[in-house]
Design a protein around this motif. Structure first.
Motif, PDB file in Angstrom:
ATOM      1  N   ARG A   1      -8.481  -1.456  -3.133  1.00  0.00           N
ATOM      2  CA  ARG A   1      -9.000  -0.103  -2.895  1.00  0.00           C
ATOM      3  C   ARG A   1     -10.288   0.099  -3.681  1.00  0.00           C
TER       4      ARG A   1
ATOM      5  N   ASP B   1       2.821  16.940   6.536  1.00  0.00           N
ATOM      6  CA  ASP B   1       1.624  16.163   6.816  1.00  0.00           C
ATOM      7  C   ASP B   1       0.472  17.052   7.269  1.00  0.00           C
TER       8      ASP B   1
ATOM      9  N   ASN C   1      -0.794  12.915  -0.139  1.00  0.00           N
ATOM     10  CA  ASN C   1      -1.747  11.815  -0.303  1.00  0.00           C
ATOM     11  C   ASN C   1      -3.169  12.362  -0.490  1.00  0.00           C
ATOM     12  N   LYS C   2      -3.389  12.989  -1.639  1.00  0.00           N
ATOM     13  CA  LYS C   2      -4.690  13.616  -1.931  1.00  0.00           C
ATOM     14  C   LYS C   2      -5.847  12.617  -1.914  1.00  0.00           C
TER      15      LYS C   2
ATOM     16  N   ALA D   1       0.647   4.006  -2.898  1.00  0.00           N
ATOM     17  CA  ALA D   1      -0.022   5.273  -2.584  1.00  0.00           C
ATOM     18  C   ALA D   1       0.950   6.433  -2.383  1.00  0.00           C
ATOM     19  N   LEU D   2       2.168   6.120  -1.974  1.00  0.00           N
ATOM     20  CA  LEU D   2       3.110   7.176  -1.587  1.00  0.00           C
ATOM     21  C   LEU D   2       4.478   6.989  -2.247  1.00  0.00           C
TER      22      LEU D   2
ATOM     23  N   THR E   1      -2.032  12.255   7.989  1.00  0.00           N
ATOM     24  CA  THR E   1      -1.729  11.706   6.678  1.00  0.00           C
ATOM     25  C   THR E   1      -0.795  12.690   5.971  1.00  0.00           C
TER      26      THR E   1
ATOM     27  N   ALA F   1      -6.241  10.133   0.070  1.00  0.00           N
ATOM     28  CA  ALA F   1      -6.571   9.955   1.488  1.00  0.00           C
ATOM     29  C   ALA F   1      -7.338  11.163   2.014  1.00  0.00           C
ATOM     30  N   HIS F   2      -6.926  12.371   1.607  1.00  0.00           N
ATOM     31  CA  HIS F   2      -7.648  13.574   2.043  1.00  0.00           C
ATOM     32  C   HIS F   2      -9.111  13.475   1.635  1.00  0.00           C
TER      33      HIS F   2
ATOM     34  N   SER G   1       0.824  -1.200   0.000  1.00  0.00           N
ATOM     35  CA  SER G   1       0.000   0.000   0.000  1.00  0.00           C
ATOM     36  C   SER G   1       0.862   1.255   0.000  1.00  0.00           C
ATOM     37  N   PHE G   2       1.871   1.286   0.860  1.00  0.00           N
ATOM     38  CA  PHE G   2       2.745   2.456   0.943  1.00  0.00           C
ATOM     39  C   PHE G   2       3.427   2.708  -0.396  1.00  0.00           C
TER      40      PHE G   2
ATOM     41  N   TYR H   1      -4.305   1.085   5.952  1.00  0.00           N
ATOM     42  CA  TYR H   1      -3.701   0.766   4.658  1.00  0.00           C
ATOM     43  C   TYR H   1      -4.458  -0.391   4.017  1.00  0.00           C
TER      44      TYR H   1
END
Length: 149
Positions: free
Chosen positions: A85, A142, A113-114, A28-29, A109, A116-117, A24-25, A79
């Motif tokens: 997802r 963050d 990480n838009k 996503a990132l 967050t 997640a927002h 996931s990390f 996560y």
């Protein structure tokens, strides 16, 4: 799509939980520098997170597909396996978190990480603080979100 059930993590889940986190990390990132190796992440989940924190997993027939860690009113980790997802698992995790902490929740967050927002805002969380990242291990700016009923 197989049925997914949420349950408390057991010590035997540590490797699967760490693998979900790592996948996931990475997905996503991709621009965030991880301060720990894969093995250190695995050790952390096995030795600290699962035995000492309220850790929940999403389990499908294929194996573990999500993880959420609660620490009092804080959602310290949420996560999902990238292939899982958009299937409502994160929604279910947050419903569970709200049941476990009906007085409110907070989380951090990364600013990059838009998705997640958007996810947290859709669930009633409000951004209340932004930092330059100097206080986190990744040194990544963050944002802190809060949900109150």
């Amino acid at each position: 799509m197989s049925e997914v059930r949420l349950r408390r993590a057991a010590s035997a889940d540590a490797a699967g939980v760490a693998d979900v986190w790592l996948r996931s990390f990475a997905a996503a990132l991709p621009t965030v520098v991880r301060p720990h190796s894969d093995d250190e992440v695995r050790d952390h989940f096995r030795e600290f997170v699962i035995p000492r924190q309220e850790t929940w997993v999403a389990e499908a027939a294929e194996g573990l597909v999500g993880v959420m860690v609660l620490h009092g009113e804080r959602v310290s980790q949420l996560y999902l396996d990238p292939d899982w997802r958009g299937r409502g698992i994160g929604d279910r995790f947050l419903e569970l978190a709200k049941e476990r902490s009906p007085q409110g929740l907070n989380l951090w967050t990364f600013q990059v990480n838009k998705p997640a927002h958007r996810f947290y805002e859709r669930h009633g969380f409000v951004a209340v603080e932004r930092t330059d990242g100097s206080a986190n291990e990744e040194r990544e700016p963050d944002v802190r979100y809060v949900w109150r009923p």
